[in-house]
Motif scaffolding. Structure first.
Motif, PDB file in Angstrom:
ATOM      1  N   LYS A 112       8.773  -0.886 -11.170  1.00  0.00           N
ATOM      2  CA  LYS A 112       8.143   0.292 -11.559  1.00  0.00           C
ATOM      3  C   LYS A 112       7.201   0.799 -10.584  1.00  0.00           C
ATOM      4  O   LYS A 112       6.894   1.872 -10.138  1.00  0.00           O
ATOM      5  N   ALA A 113       6.288  -0.261 -10.165  1.00  0.00           N
ATOM      6  CA  ALA A 113       5.469  -0.007  -9.021  1.00  0.00           C
ATOM      7  C   ALA A 113       5.918   0.626  -7.838  1.00  0.00           C
ATOM      8  O   ALA A 113       5.546   1.461  -7.182  1.00  0.00           O
ATOM      9  N   LEU A 114       7.071   0.004  -7.417  1.00  0.00           N
ATOM     10  CA  LEU A 114       7.804   0.488  -6.356  1.00  0.00           C
ATOM     11  C   LEU A 114       8.406   1.878  -6.475  1.00  0.00           C
ATOM     12  O   LEU A 114       8.418   2.487  -5.524  1.00  0.00           O
ATOM     13  N   LEU A 115       8.821   2.100  -7.648  1.00  0.00           N
ATOM     14  CA  LEU A 115       9.331   3.418  -7.890  1.00  0.00           C
ATOM     15  C   LEU A 115       8.424   4.468  -8.298  1.00  0.00           C
ATOM     16  O   LEU A 115       8.655   5.663  -8.098  1.00  0.00           O
ATOM     17  N   MET A 147       6.479  -7.695  -3.584  1.00  0.00           N
ATOM     18  CA  MET A 147       6.816  -6.322  -3.558  1.00  0.00           C
ATOM     19  C   MET A 147       5.958  -5.747  -2.498  1.00  0.00           C
ATOM     20  O   MET A 147       6.319  -4.588  -2.325  1.00  0.00           O
ATOM     21  N   GLY A 148       4.818  -6.346  -1.872  1.00  0.00           N
ATOM     22  CA  GLY A 148       3.857  -5.662  -0.935  1.00  0.00           C
ATOM     23  C   GLY A 148       4.450  -4.812   0.108  1.00  0.00           C
ATOM     24  O   GLY A 148       4.495  -3.739   0.317  1.00  0.00           O
ATOM     25  N   LEU A 149       5.439  -5.472   0.706  1.00  0.00           N
ATOM     26  CA  LEU A 149       5.937  -4.856   1.996  1.00  0.00           C
ATOM     27  C   LEU A 149       7.082  -3.616   1.463  1.00  0.00           C
ATOM     28  O   LEU A 149       7.333  -2.772   1.984  1.00  0.00           O
ATOM     29  N   ALA A 150       7.626  -4.114   0.220  1.00  0.00           N
ATOM     30  CA  ALA A 150       8.767  -3.188  -0.013  1.00  0.00           C
ATOM     31  C   ALA A 150       8.093  -1.884  -0.363  1.00  0.00           C
ATOM     32  O   ALA A 150       8.523  -0.813  -0.217  1.00  0.00           O
ATOM     33  N   ILE A 151       6.952  -1.963  -1.082  1.00  0.00           N
ATOM     34  CA  ILE A 151       6.311  -0.639  -1.608  1.00  0.00           C
ATOM     35  C   ILE A 151       5.351   0.070  -0.198  1.00  0.00           C
ATOM     36  O   ILE A 151       5.745   1.044   0.040  1.00  0.00           O
TER      37      ILE A 151
END
Lengths: 227, 217
Positions: free
Chosen positions: A62-65, A187-191
């Motif tokens: 969800k954070a990513l999206l 998730m950090g780098l993906a975000i």
């Protein structure tokens, strides 16, 4: 998006698969003559833990999206960079990390969402600091730089003096759920990548030569119209 | 690690590994679980019996590589693959290389147990066959060169008289050797000898012997 869906499916299948097998095991055990209730209690605890794990995966996704459309405004690069440096200062000091900030004078403004761009830089800086956990304190250095890369493009880069990226792993660094940190979500780098792409930019990583090559993450953002 | 068949679970996800080991034990299987392919291979013995239930994607050595190594080794245990998501190309590759089955981690319990049953069955059958072949090869090796030669010509369908002339020995000598074979192997007819050799995987070797110049025995 297909890549994300595939990662999500894979990451959820692990805890969901474990929950399913645990529940099946509990059913079989409970149907026995004298069920081992300690075992069943252990199963229930594992199910709770995996349920939490699945929930975390979904929260991360969800954070990513949740990026949403960036609220565009013309932003002076120096302001963003210096703002983030202030934010991360206390953290850097407590980790004995020396943070150098270099902003080329006369940079064009970039068009973007101030909050998202600050979050981007913050992610990269925190990542850099975490990469140097095993480096002796006096050798922990992070450099945050902003310069003109080419006409119309501003480069923001974060360099660390950590172990660098193994050859061949560069592309994978921005995948979600890829992490070397125990308990980390990856998730950090993906975000960061999703923020950069939402701003029309590109992100890449390179590593220096051994030993202690360090890594540099480079973000290229287009300069705003009319600057 | 010997005696009754064991399901060897190989999966780097600790929670899933624990859960599936629990389920299989509750269903009556003997289970040994490993967090990596290397740990499993280090523990594998030539007399280990059973089958392998492996995750397809693991850091370090993945499931396909593990299967390849097992198949090429001295104790090729059958493999059932589990995958966190249905990867069709990987499934096809795995099955072509001889995996017993390919299931997702959330497959029906019934399908999982059935696949394991098939894998254990295949493991036992292949093991028995390997044992038989090894035993027969041992017997074959213990024959003298002349006995092997006569065996080879009998399997080619030649009569004693033809064999005698071919080898430059008397027909009575050939019969003597043949009864020696019967004593050592427990069988005498052409058909029985041929089937014995076929089950032992010895026909190519016998063809070669039959085509070679006669031994001087």
């Amino acid at each position: 998006m297909g890549q994300l869906a595939s990662s999500l499916a894979h990451e959820l299948a692990q805890p969901l698969g474990a929950i399913q097998r645990n529940a099946e095991a509990a059913e079989v055990i409970l149907a026995q003559e004298s069920p081992d209730l300690a075992e069943v209690a252990s199963i229930v605890a594992d199910i709770r833990r995996d349920d939490q794990r699945a929930g975390d995966v979904i929260e991360g996704m969800k954070a990513l999206l949740r990026r949403g459309e960036p609220k565009k405004a013309l932003l002076p690069v120096a302001t963003i960079v210096e703002g983030v440096a202030l934010l991360v200062g206390p953290d850097a000091r407590s980790r004995h990390v020396r943070l150098a900030v270099e902003v080329e004078p006369g940079l064009p403004d970039v068009e973007g969402d101030k909050v998202q761009l600050q979050q981007l830089l913050l992610n990269l800086l925190l990542n850099a600091m975490e990469a140097m956990q095993d480096v002796p304190p006096e050798e922990r250095r992070v450099a945050l730089r902003a310069r003109l890369a080419a006409a119309g493009w501003v480069e923001l880069s974060v360099s660390d003096s950590g172990p660098g990226i193994p050859p061949g792993s560069a592309a994978g660094v921005f995948e979600p759920y890829v992490t070397t940190k125990p308990g980390g979500m990856g998730m950090g780098l993906a975000i960061s990548k999703s923020i950069v792409e939402a701003h029309g930019g590109t992100i890449s990583v390179d590593s220096g030569p051994s030993p202690a090559p360090g890594a540099t993450i480079r973000v290229l953002l287009p300069a705003g119209e009319g600057t | 690690m010997s005696g009754s068949p064991v399901v060897y679970v190989v999966d780097d996800d600790a929670s899933f590994r624990r859960a599936i080991a629990r389920l299989l034990r509750a269903e009556g299987f003997d289970v040994e679980a490993f967090g990596s392919a290397r740990e499993f291979l280090a523990a594998l013995r030539p007399d280990s019996e059973g089958c392998v239930l492996a995750d397809l994607s693991m850091p370090g050595m993945d499931g396909l590589e593990l299967q390849g190594l097992l198949a090429a080794g001295s104790n090729p245990l059958p493999v059932v693959f589990l995958s966190a998501h249905g990867d069709v190309p990987a499934a096809a590759r795995a099955l072509k290389r001889g995996a017993v089955d390919f299931l997702t981690k959330q497959a029906e319990k019934r399908d999982l147990l059935e696949a394991i049953g098939r894998a254990l069955g295949r493991g036992a059958a292949e093991r028995a066959e390997r044992g038989l072949r090894a035993e027969r090869r041992g017997l074959f090796e213990s024959l003298s060169p002349r006995e092997r030669e006569i065996f080879a010509h009998v399997v080619q369908g030649r009569l004693n008289k033809q064999i005698a002339s071919r080898l430059g020995i008397g027909e009575r000598t050939v019969k003597l050797y043949r009864s020696g074979l019967t004593t050592k192997l427990g069988i005498s007819s052409v058909a029985e000898l041929t089937r014995w050799a076929q089950e032992a995987g010895l026909l190519p070797e016998l063809d070669r012997v039959a085509a070679s110049p006669p031994t001087t025995d």
